[in-house]
Design an enzyme around this catalytic site. Sequence first.
Site, PDB file in Angstrom:
ATOM      1  N   LYS A 176       0.814  -1.177  -0.140  1.00 47.58           N
ATOM      2  CA  LYS A 176       0.050  -0.094   0.095  1.00 47.58           C
ATOM      3  C   LYS A 176       0.710   1.246   0.070  1.00 47.58           C
ATOM      4  CE  LYS A 176      -4.046   0.414   2.343  1.00 47.58           C
ATOM      5  NZ  LYS A 176      -4.891   0.448   3.474  1.00 47.58           N
TER       6      LYS A 176
ATOM      7  N   PHE B  89     -11.366   6.563  -2.089  1.00 42.85           N
ATOM      8  CA  PHE B  89     -12.210   6.672  -0.554  1.00 42.85           C
ATOM      9  C   PHE B  89     -13.444   7.236  -0.935  1.00 42.85           C
ATOM     10  CE2 PHE B  89      -8.799   6.428   2.878  1.00 42.85           C
ATOM     11  CZ  PHE B  89      -7.905   5.473   2.352  1.00 42.85           C
TER      12      PHE B  89
END
Length: 322
Positions: free
Chosen positions: A131, A177
């Site tokens: 990530k 997101f």
Amino acid sequence: MNKLNQLREMTAVVADTGDINAIRQFTPLDATTNPSLLLKAAQQAEYQPLIDEAIAWAAQQGGSSSEQTALCVDRIATKIGNEILQIVPGRISTEVDARLSFDTNATLERARRIMELYAQMGVGPERVLIKVASTWEGIKAAEILEREGVHCNLTLLFSFAQARACADAGVTLISPFVGRILDWYLHNTDATSFTKEEDPGVQSVRRIYQFYKEHGYETTVMGASFRNTGQIEALAGCDSLTISPNLLAELAADKGNLPRVLEPGANASKTTAAISEGEFRFQHNDDAMAHEKLGEGIRKFVVDQIALEDQLKARSQQGEPA
């Protein structure tokens, strides 16, 4: 059939947690962690032996106190990741220190070390996603890692420019997101609520998903950061969704019908030019929400990273002889 099981039939369900018990309960395909989740996990009783081992191992490697602490954090992240991989059949996402978000070379170095730690535990690259924050520097690091056979999850993604650059780089997966976008619009506009169709976070992921499918990008779209199940339902059919345990529980308790919303559509036929660095920086900066939330997200991850390091330093000092 409950909504969670209905969702599994059209979308890969990922657990957004480092809580082993929650992962066992909901049996997701994959799991994701970040500094905030690791900080919480490090306080759970079942992880204490693992933490003690990581502290001892880092001390044996030598180096300065800061170098040992960084090693210890990576050791903990990969050890917890390995524990999770004993439960999930798919992959674990492990995050690079957010303080390196604007340093391509340092990100590469840390990512390679994380992969080496996994390799020492017998975990192959097919089971790990590195990530990295979706800065220009992070995306360029991911592009290199992907060529090396290291699969990447580009996180803290808020703008369309970020999504375009990630697709151009050929990254394995992005985490746009949803909830944090909604938070910004509720705080910075006159709106007090949005329907799930009007939700700006939902609309952002839908736009990215459709763009990827229309242009034939193979990068997986994994919606993240949900505030309620309505946002999840509005993205049913997305490639993947990473969901917190409390929202997984709500979906599991709901026996209502869950219709598919997103469809990959017909074969891709469109082409588009790659986004340049200048275009990326201007377009991302021109999106006030994305610019602010990316910076805020990095800062929050750094705060939790430092808190975890401080906790480990204190624990290490407690174990030293008087």
